[in-house]
Design an enzyme around this catalytic site. Sequence first.
Site, PDB file in Angstrom:
ATOM      1  N   LEU A  11     -61.885 -69.489 -18.649  1.00  0.00           N
ATOM      2  CA  LEU A  11     -61.721 -70.899 -18.979  1.00  0.00           C
ATOM      3  C   LEU A  11     -63.088 -71.429 -19.381  1.00  0.00           C
ATOM      4  O   LEU A  11     -64.110 -70.971 -18.858  1.00  0.00           O
ATOM      5  CB  LEU A  11     -61.214 -71.702 -17.767  1.00  0.00           C
ATOM      6  CG  LEU A  11     -59.778 -71.485 -17.282  1.00  0.00           C
ATOM      7  CD1 LEU A  11     -59.516 -72.353 -16.046  1.00  0.00           C
ATOM      8  CD2 LEU A  11     -58.766 -71.785 -18.367  1.00  0.00           C
ATOM      9  N   ASP A  12     -63.120 -72.403 -20.286  1.00  0.00           N
ATOM     10  CA  ASP A  12     -64.386 -73.048 -20.624  1.00  0.00           C
ATOM     11  C   ASP A  12     -65.015 -73.627 -19.361  1.00  0.00           C
ATOM     12  O   ASP A  12     -64.316 -74.016 -18.421  1.00  0.00           O
ATOM     13  CB  ASP A  12     -64.169 -74.179 -21.628  1.00  0.00           C
ATOM     14  CG  ASP A  12     -63.689 -73.674 -22.986  1.00  0.00           C
ATOM     15  OD1 ASP A  12     -63.883 -72.475 -23.258  1.00  0.00           O
ATOM     16  OD2 ASP A  12     -63.126 -74.484 -23.743  1.00  0.00           O
ATOM     17  N   MET A  13     -66.330 -73.719 -19.351  1.00  0.00           N
ATOM     18  CA  MET A  13     -67.047 -74.187 -18.171  1.00  0.00           C
ATOM     19  C   MET A  13     -66.502 -75.523 -17.660  1.00  0.00           C
ATOM     20  O   MET A  13     -66.309 -75.717 -16.458  1.00  0.00           O
ATOM     21  CB  MET A  13     -68.545 -74.324 -18.470  1.00  0.00           C
ATOM     22  CG  MET A  13     -69.365 -74.784 -17.270  1.00  0.00           C
ATOM     23  SD  MET A  13     -71.144 -74.803 -17.582  1.00  0.00           S
ATOM     24  CE  MET A  13     -71.272 -76.228 -18.678  1.00  0.00           C
TER      25      MET A  13
END
Length: 347
Positions: free
Chosen positions: A141-143
Amino acid sequence: MASQFSLIVTQADAGMRLDSLLAVSGAYPSRSAAVKQIEAGKVLVNGLARSKRSIVAPGDTIVYEEIPLATHIPLRGEPIPLDVRFEDRWMIAISKQAGLCVHPAPGHEGGTLVNALIYAYGRDSLAHVQGDDRPGIVHRLDMDTSGLMMCAKDDTCGMALQDLVRDHKVDRRYLTLVHGNIAFDTGQIDEPIGRVGDDRLRMKISYRPTARNALTTFTVLERFEAGRADNGYTLLECRLYTGRTHQIRVHMEFIGHCCVGDPLYRWGNEQVNLELSRQFLHSYSLSFNHPMTGDDIALVDGLPPDLFGALRSLEDRSMGRTEAGKRIFATLATAPRQSEELQAHYF
Protein backbone atom coordinates in the site's frame (compact mmCIF):
# COMPACT_ATOMS: atom_id res chain seq x y z
CA MET A 1 29.92 -9.59 -17.31
CA ALA A 2 27.89 -11.57 -14.76
CA SER A 3 28.72 -15.24 -14.28
CA GLN A 4 26.39 -17.81 -15.83
CA PHE A 5 25.22 -21.05 -14.26
CA SER A 6 23.02 -23.89 -15.44
CA LEU A 7 20.72 -26.53 -14.01
CA ILE A 8 18.90 -29.52 -15.46
CA VAL A 9 15.24 -29.99 -14.57
CA THR A 10 14.68 -33.30 -12.80
CA GLN A 11 11.56 -35.45 -12.85
CA ALA A 12 10.77 -34.26 -9.32
CA ASP A 13 10.78 -30.61 -10.46
CA ALA A 14 8.73 -31.17 -13.61
CA GLY A 15 5.52 -29.20 -13.79
CA MET A 16 6.79 -26.24 -11.76
CA ARG A 17 6.67 -22.68 -13.00
CA LEU A 18 10.02 -21.33 -14.14
CA ASP A 19 10.14 -18.52 -11.57
CA SER A 20 9.19 -20.89 -8.73
CA LEU A 21 11.83 -23.43 -9.69
CA LEU A 22 14.56 -20.79 -9.81
CA ALA A 23 13.61 -19.65 -6.30
CA VAL A 24 13.17 -23.12 -4.78
CA SER A 25 16.42 -24.39 -6.31
CA GLY A 26 18.38 -21.51 -4.79
CA ALA A 27 19.34 -20.04 -8.15
CA TYR A 28 17.84 -16.76 -6.94
CA PRO A 29 17.01 -15.64 -3.39
CA SER A 30 13.28 -15.20 -4.09
CA ARG A 31 10.68 -15.64 -6.77
CA SER A 32 10.44 -11.88 -7.26
CA ALA A 33 14.19 -11.80 -7.93
CA ALA A 34 13.75 -14.64 -10.42
CA VAL A 35 10.93 -12.77 -12.17
CA LYS A 36 13.12 -9.68 -12.58
CA GLN A 37 15.91 -11.75 -14.12
CA ILE A 38 13.54 -13.64 -16.43
CA GLU A 39 11.92 -10.42 -17.65
CA ALA A 40 15.38 -8.89 -18.19
CA GLY A 41 16.33 -11.78 -20.48
CA LYS A 42 18.88 -13.19 -18.05
CA VAL A 43 17.33 -16.69 -18.06
CA LEU A 44 17.17 -19.11 -21.00
CA VAL A 45 15.43 -22.49 -21.21
CA ASN A 46 16.92 -24.74 -23.84
CA GLY A 47 18.51 -21.64 -25.36
CA LEU A 48 15.28 -19.64 -25.57
CA ALA A 49 13.75 -16.88 -23.45
CA ARG A 50 10.57 -17.96 -21.68
CA SER A 51 7.96 -16.26 -19.54
CA LYS A 52 7.92 -16.50 -15.75
CA ARG A 53 4.80 -18.71 -15.94
CA SER A 54 6.39 -21.27 -18.27
CA ILE A 55 6.11 -24.82 -17.01
CA VAL A 56 9.39 -26.74 -16.99
CA ALA A 57 9.80 -30.33 -18.19
CA PRO A 58 12.28 -33.09 -17.28
CA GLY A 59 15.60 -32.59 -19.01
CA ASP A 60 15.15 -28.88 -19.70
CA THR A 61 18.45 -27.01 -19.47
CA ILE A 62 18.13 -23.66 -17.71
CA VAL A 63 20.96 -21.15 -18.04
CA TYR A 64 20.79 -18.14 -15.74
CA GLU A 65 22.98 -15.18 -14.81
CA GLU A 66 23.88 -14.48 -11.22
CA ILE A 67 22.64 -11.30 -9.58
CA PRO A 68 25.54 -8.91 -8.95
CA LEU A 69 26.17 -8.15 -5.31
CA ALA A 70 24.60 -4.91 -4.19
CA THR A 71 24.69 -2.81 -1.06
CA HIS A 72 21.60 -3.57 1.00
CA ILE A 73 20.00 -1.43 3.68
CA PRO A 74 20.61 -3.19 7.04
CA LEU A 75 17.36 -4.55 8.44
CA ARG A 76 16.51 -4.48 12.11
CA GLY A 77 13.43 -4.99 14.20
CA GLU A 78 11.73 -1.91 15.61
CA PRO A 79 8.89 -1.80 18.19
CA ILE A 80 6.31 -0.31 15.84
CA PRO A 81 2.68 -1.23 16.72
CA LEU A 82 0.98 -3.73 14.43
CA ASP A 83 -2.82 -3.77 14.21
CA VAL A 84 -3.32 -7.47 13.44
CA ARG A 85 -6.78 -8.39 12.11
CA PHE A 86 -6.13 -12.03 11.18
CA GLU A 87 -3.30 -14.45 11.90
CA ASP A 88 -2.54 -18.13 11.64
CA ARG A 89 0.60 -20.23 11.18
CA TRP A 90 0.98 -19.14 7.54
CA MET A 91 0.00 -15.50 7.24
CA ILE A 92 -0.98 -12.22 8.89
CA ALA A 93 -3.47 -9.58 7.81
CA ILE A 94 -2.97 -6.13 9.30
CA SER A 95 -4.55 -2.71 9.21
CA LYS A 96 -1.67 -0.47 8.18
CA GLN A 97 -1.66 3.03 9.62
CA ALA A 98 -1.17 6.03 7.35
CA GLY A 99 2.41 7.30 7.27
CA LEU A 100 3.94 3.82 7.56
CA CYS A 101 6.16 2.90 4.62
CA VAL A 102 5.86 -0.78 3.72
CA HIS A 103 9.55 -1.56 3.24
CA PRO A 104 12.91 0.24 3.58
CA ALA A 105 14.04 2.39 0.67
CA PRO A 106 16.37 5.34 0.19
CA GLY A 107 15.05 8.03 2.48
CA HIS A 108 13.11 5.47 4.54
CA GLU A 109 15.81 3.18 5.89
CA GLY A 110 13.83 2.46 9.07
CA GLY A 111 10.45 2.89 10.66
CA THR A 112 8.72 0.65 8.11
CA LEU A 113 6.27 -2.23 8.22
CA VAL A 114 9.18 -4.59 7.51
CA ASN A 115 10.96 -3.36 10.65
CA ALA A 116 7.76 -3.90 12.65
CA LEU A 117 7.31 -7.44 11.28
CA ILE A 118 10.92 -8.38 12.06
CA TYR A 119 10.51 -7.12 15.62
CA ALA A 120 7.24 -9.02 16.13
CA TYR A 121 8.03 -12.30 14.36
CA GLY A 122 11.74 -12.49 13.59
CA ARG A 123 13.29 -12.26 10.15
CA ASP A 124 13.58 -16.04 9.73
CA SER A 125 9.87 -16.53 10.50
CA LEU A 126 8.71 -14.44 7.55
CA ALA A 127 8.38 -15.14 3.83
CA HIS A 128 11.06 -13.75 1.50
CA VAL A 129 9.13 -13.93 -1.77
CA GLN A 130 9.66 -10.19 -2.40
CA GLY A 131 13.37 -10.48 -1.68
CA ASP A 132 15.53 -10.74 1.43
CA ASP A 133 15.15 -7.01 1.99
CA ARG A 134 11.34 -7.28 2.22
CA PRO A 135 10.57 -10.15 4.62
CA GLY A 136 6.87 -10.82 5.07
CA ILE A 137 5.75 -8.58 2.22
CA VAL A 138 3.32 -9.95 -0.38
CA HIS A 139 1.84 -6.75 -1.82
CA ARG A 140 1.99 -3.06 -0.93
CA LEU A 141 0.00 0.00 0.00
CA ASP A 142 1.20 3.56 -0.55
CA MET A 143 2.80 5.04 2.56
CA ASP A 144 -0.15 7.38 3.23
CA THR A 145 -2.86 4.90 2.27
CA SER A 146 -4.29 3.13 5.29
CA GLY A 147 -6.07 -0.16 5.74
CA LEU A 148 -5.94 -3.88 5.19
CA MET A 149 -3.03 -5.74 3.64
CA MET A 150 -1.66 -9.29 3.72
CA CYS A 151 1.74 -10.51 4.93
CA ALA A 152 3.17 -14.04 4.82
CA LYS A 153 5.13 -16.12 7.30
CA ASP A 154 6.61 -18.62 4.84
CA ASP A 155 7.50 -18.70 1.17
CA THR A 156 4.94 -21.33 0.20
CA CYS A 157 2.07 -19.22 1.48
CA GLY A 158 3.71 -16.03 0.22
CA MET A 159 3.98 -17.37 -3.32
CA ALA A 160 0.40 -18.63 -3.20
CA LEU A 161 -0.88 -15.25 -2.00
CA GLN A 162 1.06 -13.48 -4.75
CA ASP A 163 -0.53 -15.82 -7.29
CA LEU A 164 -3.99 -14.97 -5.92
CA VAL A 165 -3.24 -11.25 -6.33
CA ARG A 166 -1.83 -11.69 -9.86
CA ASP A 167 -4.78 -13.87 -10.90
CA HIS A 168 -7.28 -11.31 -9.56
CA LYS A 169 -8.59 -13.75 -6.94
CA VAL A 170 -8.24 -11.31 -4.03
CA ASP A 171 -11.19 -8.95 -3.72
CA ARG A 172 -9.62 -5.62 -2.69
CA ARG A 173 -11.91 -2.66 -2.09
CA TYR A 174 -11.09 0.89 -1.08
CA LEU A 175 -12.99 3.91 0.17
CA THR A 176 -12.01 7.23 -1.36
CA LEU A 177 -13.48 10.72 -1.26
CA VAL A 178 -12.96 12.62 -4.51
CA HIS A 179 -13.51 16.19 -5.67
CA GLY A 180 -16.67 16.97 -7.63
CA ASN A 181 -19.93 15.13 -8.14
CA ILE A 182 -19.86 11.96 -10.23
CA ALA A 183 -23.21 11.64 -11.99
CA PHE A 184 -23.22 7.91 -12.69
CA ASP A 185 -23.66 5.49 -9.79
CA THR A 186 -21.10 3.04 -11.18
CA GLY A 187 -18.18 3.22 -13.56
CA GLN A 188 -15.12 1.47 -14.91
CA ILE A 189 -11.69 2.90 -15.75
CA ASP A 190 -9.58 0.68 -17.97
CA GLU A 191 -6.51 2.76 -18.79
CA PRO A 192 -2.81 1.75 -18.75
CA ILE A 193 -0.45 3.39 -16.28
CA GLY A 194 3.22 4.28 -16.69
CA ARG A 195 5.84 6.57 -15.20
CA VAL A 196 6.15 10.28 -15.89
CA GLY A 197 9.54 10.46 -17.61
CA ASP A 198 12.35 10.18 -15.07
CA ASP A 199 10.07 11.19 -12.18
CA ARG A 200 10.39 8.44 -9.56
CA LEU A 201 7.18 9.49 -7.80
CA ARG A 202 4.46 10.41 -10.27
CA MET A 203 2.55 8.02 -12.50
CA LYS A 204 0.16 8.82 -15.35
CA ILE A 205 -2.10 7.30 -17.96
CA SER A 206 0.28 6.20 -20.71
CA TYR A 207 0.02 4.33 -23.99
CA ARG A 208 3.72 3.62 -24.33
CA PRO A 209 4.86 -0.02 -24.63
CA THR A 210 6.26 0.17 -21.09
CA ALA A 211 2.89 1.13 -19.58
CA ARG A 212 0.93 -1.61 -17.81
CA ASN A 213 -2.77 -2.31 -18.07
CA ALA A 214 -4.83 -1.14 -15.10
CA LEU A 215 -8.51 -1.73 -14.32
CA THR A 216 -10.52 -0.04 -11.56
CA THR A 217 -14.27 -0.08 -11.02
CA PHE A 218 -16.12 2.31 -8.73
CA THR A 219 -19.50 2.63 -7.04
CA VAL A 220 -20.88 5.90 -5.67
CA LEU A 221 -21.81 5.70 -1.98
CA GLU A 222 -22.69 9.33 -1.17
CA ARG A 223 -22.57 12.76 -2.80
CA PHE A 224 -22.04 16.14 -1.14
CA GLU A 225 -23.20 19.52 -2.41
CA ALA A 226 -20.78 22.14 -3.71
CA GLY A 227 -19.67 24.88 -1.33
CA ARG A 228 -18.35 28.40 -1.78
CA ALA A 229 -14.79 27.26 -2.40
CA ASP A 230 -15.30 23.78 -3.85
CA ASN A 231 -17.32 21.89 -6.43
CA GLY A 232 -18.66 19.24 -4.08
CA TYR A 233 -17.45 15.75 -3.25
CA THR A 234 -18.29 12.11 -3.96
CA LEU A 235 -17.57 9.15 -1.71
CA LEU A 236 -16.67 6.03 -3.69
CA GLU A 237 -15.99 2.38 -3.21
CA CYS A 238 -13.23 1.40 -5.65
CA ARG A 239 -12.34 -2.15 -6.56
CA LEU A 240 -8.91 -3.06 -7.91
CA TYR A 241 -8.52 -5.72 -10.56
CA THR A 242 -4.83 -4.89 -11.05
CA GLY A 243 -2.31 -3.51 -8.59
CA ARG A 244 -0.40 -0.70 -10.29
CA THR A 245 1.47 2.00 -8.39
CA HIS A 246 -0.95 4.80 -7.40
CA GLN A 247 -3.64 3.10 -9.49
CA ILE A 248 -6.76 4.59 -7.88
CA ARG A 249 -5.13 8.00 -7.49
CA VAL A 250 -4.06 8.13 -11.15
CA HIS A 251 -7.38 6.83 -12.45
CA MET A 252 -9.32 9.36 -10.37
CA GLU A 253 -7.13 12.18 -11.67
CA PHE A 254 -7.69 10.92 -15.22
CA ILE A 255 -11.48 11.28 -14.95
CA GLY A 256 -11.16 14.72 -13.35
CA HIS A 257 -12.02 13.70 -9.79
CA CYS A 258 -8.78 13.71 -7.78
CA CYS A 259 -8.69 12.05 -4.37
CA VAL A 260 -9.23 14.61 -1.62
CA GLY A 261 -6.00 15.46 0.21
CA ASP A 262 -3.73 13.80 -2.34
CA PRO A 263 -0.38 15.64 -2.10
CA LEU A 264 0.88 14.32 -5.44
CA TYR A 265 -2.17 14.43 -7.70
CA ARG A 266 -3.60 17.40 -5.88
CA TRP A 267 -6.53 19.68 -6.64
CA GLY A 268 -7.12 22.89 -4.68
CA ASN A 269 -5.84 24.21 -1.36
CA GLU A 270 -5.96 22.85 2.20
CA GLN A 271 -9.48 24.14 2.74
CA VAL A 272 -11.02 22.28 -0.19
CA ASN A 273 -8.97 19.23 0.80
CA LEU A 274 -10.74 19.31 4.18
CA GLU A 275 -7.47 19.92 6.05
CA LEU A 276 -6.24 16.40 5.28
CA SER A 277 -2.48 15.92 5.14
CA ARG A 278 -2.78 12.72 3.08
CA GLN A 279 -5.02 11.23 0.42
CA PHE A 280 -8.47 10.05 1.46
CA LEU A 281 -7.83 6.43 0.50
CA HIS A 282 -8.48 3.46 2.77
CA SER A 283 -8.27 -0.27 2.05
CA TYR A 284 -11.43 -1.21 3.90
CA SER A 285 -12.32 -4.68 2.54
CA LEU A 286 -10.18 -7.72 1.77
CA SER A 287 -11.56 -11.15 0.92
CA PHE A 288 -9.94 -14.25 -0.54
CA ASN A 289 -9.76 -18.01 -0.30
CA HIS A 290 -6.93 -18.96 2.06
CA PRO A 291 -4.42 -20.81 -0.14
CA MET A 292 -3.29 -23.17 2.64
CA THR A 293 -6.55 -23.99 4.44
CA GLY A 294 -9.19 -23.34 1.80
CA ASP A 295 -11.11 -21.13 4.23
CA ASP A 296 -12.93 -18.06 2.96
CA ILE A 297 -11.38 -15.01 4.65
CA ALA A 298 -13.37 -11.76 4.65
CA LEU A 299 -12.07 -8.73 6.56
CA VAL A 300 -13.53 -5.25 6.98
CA ASP A 301 -11.71 -2.22 8.41
CA GLY A 302 -13.60 0.93 9.41
CA LEU A 303 -12.42 4.44 8.58
CA PRO A 304 -9.55 5.81 10.70
CA PRO A 305 -10.26 9.00 12.69
CA ASP A 306 -8.71 11.50 10.26
CA LEU A 307 -10.75 10.27 7.30
CA PHE A 308 -13.87 9.95 9.40
CA GLY A 309 -13.38 13.52 10.60
CA ALA A 310 -13.16 14.80 7.01
CA LEU A 311 -16.33 12.92 6.11
CA ARG A 312 -18.16 14.14 9.18
CA SER A 313 -17.32 17.76 8.29
CA LEU A 314 -19.51 17.29 5.18
CA GLU A 315 -22.56 15.83 6.97
CA ASP A 316 -24.73 18.91 6.46
CA ARG A 317 -23.99 18.85 2.72
CA SER A 318 -24.95 15.25 2.08
CA MET A 319 -27.23 14.67 -0.90
CA GLY A 320 -28.11 11.24 0.44
CA ARG A 321 -26.58 7.82 0.32
CA THR A 322 -27.09 5.41 -2.52
CA GLU A 323 -28.37 1.91 -1.83
CA ALA A 324 -24.78 0.67 -2.11
CA GLY A 325 -23.75 3.37 0.37
CA LYS A 326 -26.38 2.30 2.91
CA ARG A 327 -25.26 -1.31 2.64
CA ILE A 328 -21.56 -0.55 2.98
CA PHE A 329 -22.00 1.87 5.87
CA ALA A 330 -24.02 -0.76 7.71
CA THR A 331 -21.07 -3.14 7.23
CA LEU A 332 -18.58 -0.52 8.41
CA ALA A 333 -20.58 0.07 11.59
CA THR A 334 -19.87 -3.49 12.69
CA ALA A 335 -16.19 -3.52 11.71
CA PRO A 336 -13.89 -4.85 14.47
CA ARG A 337 -12.24 -2.19 16.64
CA GLN A 338 -14.40 0.55 15.19
CA SER A 339 -14.88 3.29 17.79
CA GLU A 340 -18.33 3.87 19.27
CA GLU A 341 -18.28 7.48 17.99
CA LEU A 342 -17.69 6.36 14.46
CA GLN A 343 -20.30 3.61 14.76
CA ALA A 344 -22.90 6.13 15.93
CA HIS A 345 -22.37 8.34 12.89
CA TYR A 346 -22.42 5.63 10.26
CA PHE A 347 -26.22 5.68 10.28
